[in-house]
Design a protein around this motif. Structure first.
Motif, mmCIF file in Angstrom:
data_model
loop_
_atom_site.group_PDB
_atom_site.id
_atom_site.type_symbol
_atom_site.label_atom_id
_atom_site.label_comp_id
_atom_site.label_asym_id
_atom_site.label_seq_id
_atom_site.Cartn_x
_atom_site.Cartn_y
_atom_site.Cartn_z
ATOM 1 N N ALA A 230 0.836 -1.213 0.000
ATOM 2 C CA ALA A 230 0.000 0.000 0.000
ATOM 3 C C ALA A 230 0.869 1.260 0.000
ATOM 4 O O ALA A 230 0.592 2.222 -0.725
ATOM 5 C CB ALA A 230 -0.923 -0.007 1.216
ATOM 6 N N PHE A 231 1.934 1.255 0.796
ATOM 7 C CA PHE A 231 2.841 2.409 0.827
ATOM 8 C C PHE A 231 3.581 2.546 -0.501
ATOM 9 O O PHE A 231 3.815 3.647 -0.979
ATOM 10 C CB PHE A 231 3.840 2.266 1.982
ATOM 11 N N ASN A 232 3.948 1.407 -1.073
ATOM 12 C CA ASN A 232 4.695 1.421 -2.332
ATOM 13 C C ASN A 232 3.860 2.001 -3.472
ATOM 14 O O ASN A 232 4.390 2.591 -4.404
ATOM 15 C CB ASN A 232 5.149 -0.001 -2.677
ATOM 16 N N GLU A 233 2.542 1.825 -3.382
ATOM 17 C CA GLU A 233 1.657 2.385 -4.413
ATOM 18 C C GLU A 233 1.517 3.895 -4.249
ATOM 19 O O GLU A 233 1.222 4.611 -5.203
ATOM 20 C CB GLU A 233 0.279 1.703 -4.338
ATOM 21 N N ALA A 234 1.721 4.382 -3.018
ATOM 22 C CA ALA A 234 1.600 5.819 -2.752
ATOM 23 C C ALA A 234 2.933 6.542 -2.879
ATOM 24 O O ALA A 234 2.985 7.714 -3.266
ATOM 25 C CB ALA A 234 1.041 6.040 -1.345
ATOM 26 N N LEU A 235 4.019 5.843 -2.555
ATOM 27 C CA LEU A 235 5.348 6.463 -2.566
ATOM 28 C C LEU A 235 6.317 5.604 -3.368
ATOM 29 O O LEU A 235 6.198 4.379 -3.368
ATOM 30 C CB LEU A 235 5.892 6.552 -1.125
ATOM 31 N N PRO A 236 7.308 6.211 -4.007
ATOM 32 C CA PRO A 236 8.324 5.423 -4.714
ATOM 33 C C PRO A 236 9.355 4.870 -3.716
ATOM 34 O O PRO A 236 10.449 5.395 -3.570
ATOM 35 C CB PRO A 236 8.956 6.434 -5.679
ATOM 36 N N LEU A 237 8.974 3.804 -2.991
ATOM 37 C CA LEU A 237 9.876 3.228 -1.995
ATOM 38 C C LEU A 237 11.154 2.716 -2.658
ATOM 39 O O LEU A 237 11.122 2.233 -3.788
ATOM 40 C CB LEU A 237 9.203 2.065 -1.259
ATOM 41 N N THR A 238 12.254 2.818 -1.926
ATOM 42 C CA THR A 238 13.532 2.277 -2.427
ATOM 43 C C THR A 238 13.977 1.060 -1.623
ATOM 44 O O THR A 238 14.885 0.349 -2.035
ATOM 45 C CB THR A 238 14.636 3.347 -2.370
ATOM 46 N N GLY A 239 13.333 0.833 -0.481
ATOM 47 C CA GLY A 239 13.729 -0.313 0.335
ATOM 48 C C GLY A 239 12.923 -0.404 1.610
ATOM 49 O O GLY A 239 12.090 0.463 1.918
ATOM 50 N N VAL A 240 13.169 -1.475 2.365
ATOM 51 C CA VAL A 240 12.414 -1.782 3.577
ATOM 52 C C VAL A 240 13.367 -2.043 4.734
ATOM 53 O O VAL A 240 14.434 -2.638 4.546
ATOM 54 C CB VAL A 240 11.518 -3.026 3.344
ATOM 55 N N ILE A 241 12.988 -1.576 5.933
ATOM 56 C CA ILE A 241 13.671 -1.972 7.169
ATOM 57 C C ILE A 241 12.676 -2.815 7.950
ATOM 58 O O ILE A 241 11.587 -2.346 8.294
ATOM 59 C CB ILE A 241 14.116 -0.756 8.006
ATOM 60 N N LEU A 242 13.025 -4.070 8.194
ATOM 61 C CA LEU A 242 12.143 -4.997 8.899
ATOM 62 C C LEU A 242 12.555 -5.017 10.366
ATOM 63 O O LEU A 242 13.675 -5.400 10.700
ATOM 64 C CB LEU A 242 12.295 -6.391 8.273
ATOM 65 N N THR A 243 11.661 -4.557 11.247
ATOM 66 C CA THR A 243 11.995 -4.420 12.669
ATOM 67 C C THR A 243 11.457 -5.592 13.493
ATOM 68 O O THR A 243 10.619 -6.365 13.032
ATOM 69 C CB THR A 243 11.422 -3.113 13.252
ATOM 70 N N LYS A 244 11.946 -5.695 14.727
ATOM 71 C CA LYS A 244 11.477 -6.669 15.726
ATOM 72 C C LYS A 244 11.596 -8.112 15.249
ATOM 73 O O LYS A 244 10.798 -8.963 15.641
ATOM 74 C CB LYS A 244 10.027 -6.354 16.141
ATOM 75 N N VAL A 245 12.598 -8.388 14.415
ATOM 76 C CA VAL A 245 12.747 -9.765 13.919
ATOM 77 C C VAL A 245 13.187 -10.720 15.027
ATOM 78 O O VAL A 245 12.991 -11.931 14.923
ATOM 79 C CB VAL A 245 13.722 -9.854 12.718
#
Length: 455
Positions: free
Chosen positions: A235-250
């Protein structure tokens, strides 16, 4: 992370060994088990379907290498496809721009966005030697601004102040202008999160993105939300041109569904994993290493990097020389070892990264955790310098005093002294190169380079 998935997959893959050839019949049950393991890990359905299809296509009719049995061939195929699903290789941050490189952090409330800004700032400062400025454009939560200021102080990077009555765009532009004048390399912009995706939130972050044109737009998401993490990222990627992800609490997620789903659903790479609460608990995401962990093969490269970064080499070398020369090993040395181990994520963290030790780590859960290490350190800290150097003097009344001083029972003190005696015996064998001899007697069962004097 991945404990449940690792256990299920390891069991499934063991069941296929002993065949002369991989055929549709003899991989059917294993593929069903793999599918169930992925479902239980909360991996998104389209990802599972694609993954199983690719594994089946590659496995069918594969001739078994004379050095590998079918189980090993199948594991190799599964590992390769796991790597492909997660993105093949680590994708680093893009800093190829006229300074300052602006990075925008987006995500839902509670995902660990502000904490990740602090961790990323420390990573950029220490690993890439960059001058970093952090700023909060979260005008809805004054506490978030105060939190970021505190984190900036902890990791020793510049903080640009902001207040709740300012416009987020004005805040970010002023921070970037300040960074330019101060010759900063990177500006990290924290943004407001919400409890759910809503139009007002998206409109605001789109406006902010358009105004500052960041080189990196990183989506911060909680691994514990499983495949929902991938759907939110989409959903965020459709609204913003994301370049990457930080996956927390792994570190709190035993399933791993988010890590396996995000790349497939968004097409964007996971760049970092948040693996704890401390401000240094941020790891670059390496799909090949993660695939190894999932299949119980360990992650030796990450372990080596961690040793290089977190072990006090001077202190370690000094102790090694002392032990090699005299065979002496005091409680003071033992405490230093415990402290170094805790800095590297504790015994459980180390075992999870060592090949074949993941299952054993699970069996020892609760017996060798950080709380136990801290308790052992507290016991040693309650001793006098003389007692640490000559533990044989520790008898009844001394044991009671040490127990009272460290808030434990006398049997806990006895247990520590017993463990220390065992460690001391092992260290004495290192005197004069004895460890190399011991390793030869063991038939080289330990990994190369594990101990001084070893191969």
């Amino acid at each position: 992370m991945f404990e449940n998935l690792s256990d299920r997959l390891s069991q499934s893959l063991r069941n296929i060994s002993g065949r002369g050839r991989l055929t549709e019949d003899n991989i059917k049950d294993t593929l069903r088990e793999v599918r169930m393991a992925l479902l239980e890990a909360d991996v998104a359905l389209p990802v599972i379907k694609d993954f199983i299809g690719k594994v089946k296509e590659r496995a069918l009719g594969v001739e078994v290498n004379k050095n590998l049995n079918p189980g090993q061939v199948f594991v190799k195929i599964v590992r390769t496809e796991l790597e492909m699903a997660m993105g093949e290789a680590n994708v680093g941050l893009d800093l190829a721009t006229q300074p300052p490189a602006v990075m925008l952090m987006a995500g839902l409330q509670g995902a660990g966005k502000t904490t990740s800004v602090g961790k990323l700032a420390r990573h950029l400062k220490e690993k890439q030697k960059k001058k970093v400025l952090v700023v909060s454009a979260d005008v809805y939560r004054p506490a978030a601004i105060a939190q970021l200021e505190r984190l900036a102080e902890e990791v020793d990077v510049a903080f640009f102040p902001s207040t709740a009555d300012q416009d987020p765009v004005d805040i970010a532009q002023a921070a970037i202008d300040h960074a330019r004048k101060q010759f900063m390399d990177v500006v990290l912009v924290d943004t407001a999160g919400r409890l759910a995706i809503d139009e007002a939130m998206m409109a605001e972050i789109k406006r902010l993105h358009g105004a500052i044109n960041p080189i990196e737009t990183l989506f911060v998401v909680d691994a514990m939300t499983g495949q929902d993490a991938a759907n939110t990222a989409k959903a965020f990627n459709e609204a913003l041109p994301l370049t990457g992800v930080i996956l927390t609490k792994v570190d709190g997620d035993a399933r791993g569904g988010a890590a396996l789903s995000i790349r497939h659903i968004t097409g964007k790479p996971i760049k970092f994993l948040g693996v704890g609460e401390k401000n240094d608990a941020l790891e670059p995401f390496h799909p090949d290493r993660i695939a190894g962990r999932i299949l119980g093969m360990g992650d030796v490269l990450s372990l080596i990097e961690e040793v290089e970064q977190k072990v006090d080499r001077t202190k370690a070398e000094k102790m090694a020389k002392k032990v090699m020369k005299s065979g002496k090993f005091s409680l003071e040395d033992f405490r230093d070892q415990l402290e170094q181990m805790r800095n590297m994520g504790g015994m459980m963290g180390l075992m999870n990264k060592m090949p074949g030790m993941g299952k054993m780590a699970g069996q020892l859960q609760g017996q060798m955790d950080d709380k136990l290490t801290v308790r052992m350190e507290a016991i040693i800290n309650s001793m006098t310098p003389q007692e640490r150097e000559f533990p044989d003097v520790i008898k009844g009344s001394r044991k009671r005093r040490i127990a009272a001083g460290s808030g434990v029972q006398v049997q806990d003190v006895n247990r520590l002294l017993k463990q220390f005696t065992q460690m001391q015996k092992m260290m004495k064998k290192m005197k004069g190169g004895g460890m190399a001899k011991m390793l030869r007697q063991m038939g080289g069962k330990m990994p190369p380079g594990m101990f001084p004097g070893g191969r």
